[in-house]
Design a protein around this motif. Structure first.
Motif, PDB file in Angstrom:
ATOM      1  N   GLU A  39       0.924  -1.271  -0.094  1.00  0.00           N
ATOM      2  CA  GLU A  39      -0.065  -0.150   0.086  1.00  0.00           C
ATOM      3  C   GLU A  39       0.736   1.061  -0.025  1.00  0.00           C
ATOM      4  O   GLU A  39       0.388   2.193  -0.736  1.00  0.00           O
ATOM      5  CB  GLU A  39      -1.142  -0.053   1.320  1.00  0.00           C
ATOM      6  N   VAL A  40       2.046   1.251   0.894  1.00  0.00           N
ATOM      7  CA  VAL A  40       3.046   2.548   0.877  1.00  0.00           C
ATOM      8  C   VAL A  40       3.508   2.409  -0.617  1.00  0.00           C
ATOM      9  O   VAL A  40       3.397   3.582  -1.130  1.00  0.00           O
ATOM     10  CB  VAL A  40       3.944   2.067   1.593  1.00  0.00           C
ATOM     11  N   ARG A  44       2.959   5.855  -3.049  1.00  0.00           N
ATOM     12  CA  ARG A  44       4.370   6.530  -3.483  1.00  0.00           C
ATOM     13  C   ARG A  44       4.401   6.709  -5.157  1.00  0.00           C
ATOM     14  O   ARG A  44       4.611   7.656  -5.468  1.00  0.00           O
ATOM     15  CB  ARG A  44       5.788   5.831  -2.911  1.00  0.00           C
ATOM     16  N   LEU A  45       3.919   5.716  -5.667  1.00  0.00           N
ATOM     17  CA  LEU A  45       4.216   5.599  -7.113  1.00  0.00           C
ATOM     18  C   LEU A  45       3.012   6.730  -7.702  1.00  0.00           C
ATOM     19  O   LEU A  45       3.283   7.159  -8.589  1.00  0.00           O
ATOM     20  CB  LEU A  45       3.767   4.164  -7.564  1.00  0.00           C
ATOM     21  N   SER A  46       1.858   6.472  -7.068  1.00  0.00           N
ATOM     22  CA  SER A  46       0.772   7.291  -7.654  1.00  0.00           C
ATOM     23  C   SER A  46       0.921   8.674  -7.424  1.00  0.00           C
ATOM     24  O   SER A  46       0.419   9.561  -8.108  1.00  0.00           O
ATOM     25  CB  SER A  46      -0.549   6.961  -7.165  1.00  0.00           C
ATOM     26  N   ARG A  51       9.234   3.393  -5.924  1.00  0.00           N
ATOM     27  CA  ARG A  51       8.519   2.201  -5.284  1.00  0.00           C
ATOM     28  C   ARG A  51       9.501   1.992  -4.019  1.00  0.00           C
ATOM     29  O   ARG A  51       8.904   1.446  -2.972  1.00  0.00           O
ATOM     30  CB  ARG A  51       8.598   0.911  -6.042  1.00  0.00           C
ATOM     31  N   THR A  52      10.833   2.064  -4.107  1.00  0.00           N
ATOM     32  CA  THR A  52      11.538   1.699  -2.848  1.00  0.00           C
ATOM     33  C   THR A  52      12.338   2.998  -2.503  1.00  0.00           C
ATOM     34  O   THR A  52      12.728   3.803  -3.008  1.00  0.00           O
ATOM     35  CB  THR A  52      12.660   0.927  -3.245  1.00  0.00           C
ATOM     36  N   ALA A  90      -1.700  -3.495  -9.993  1.00  0.00           N
ATOM     37  CA  ALA A  90      -2.485  -2.294 -10.290  1.00  0.00           C
ATOM     38  C   ALA A  90      -3.601  -2.095  -9.200  1.00  0.00           C
ATOM     39  O   ALA A  90      -4.339  -3.267  -8.804  1.00  0.00           O
ATOM     40  CB  ALA A  90      -2.834  -2.163 -11.712  1.00  0.00           C
ATOM     41  N   PRO A  91      -3.970  -0.926  -8.833  1.00  0.00           N
ATOM     42  CA  PRO A  91      -5.278  -1.087  -8.048  1.00  0.00           C
ATOM     43  C   PRO A  91      -6.424  -1.363  -8.487  1.00  0.00           C
ATOM     44  O   PRO A  91      -6.680  -1.266  -9.768  1.00  0.00           O
ATOM     45  CB  PRO A  91      -5.402   0.739  -7.357  1.00  0.00           C
TER      46      PRO A  91
END
Length: 91
Positions: A39-40, A44-46, A51-52, A90-91
């Motif tokens: 979820e984090v 972050r990506l959105s 990602r990291t 993907a969400p």
């Protein structure tokens, strides 16, 4: 060859059963951590991030290393690798 006393064998069996419970709890916590981590990553990506977050990962690793030394570092790295995953669905 000496045989284990029945009481000692029962004690070992009971202790191993407790270890099995602890191992199941660890797996449950690891799944919870993985879900939170993903979820984090999605968040972050959105928002245009990566990602990291390696700075954050170092803060995660440090307490494991302090508590367990080199093996703690390996544990933390394994946890992070499991939770990081190859990609975020993907969400």
């Amino acid at each position: 060859m000496a045989h284990a006393e029945p009481t000692a064998l029962a004690d070992v069996t009971a202790l191993r059963a407790e270890l099995d419970v602890v191992d199941a709890e660890i797996r449950t916590l690891l799944e919870r951590r993985r879900a939170l981590s993903r979820e984090v990553q999605r968040t972050r990506l959105s928002s245009g991030g990566t990602r990291t977050d390696f700075t954050r990962e170092m803060r995660v690793i440090a307490p494991y290393t302090a508590a367990y030394g080199r093996q703690g570092t390996a544990i933390a790295m394994a946890v992070l690798e499991i939770c990081r995953g190859a990609s975020v669905p993907a969400p």
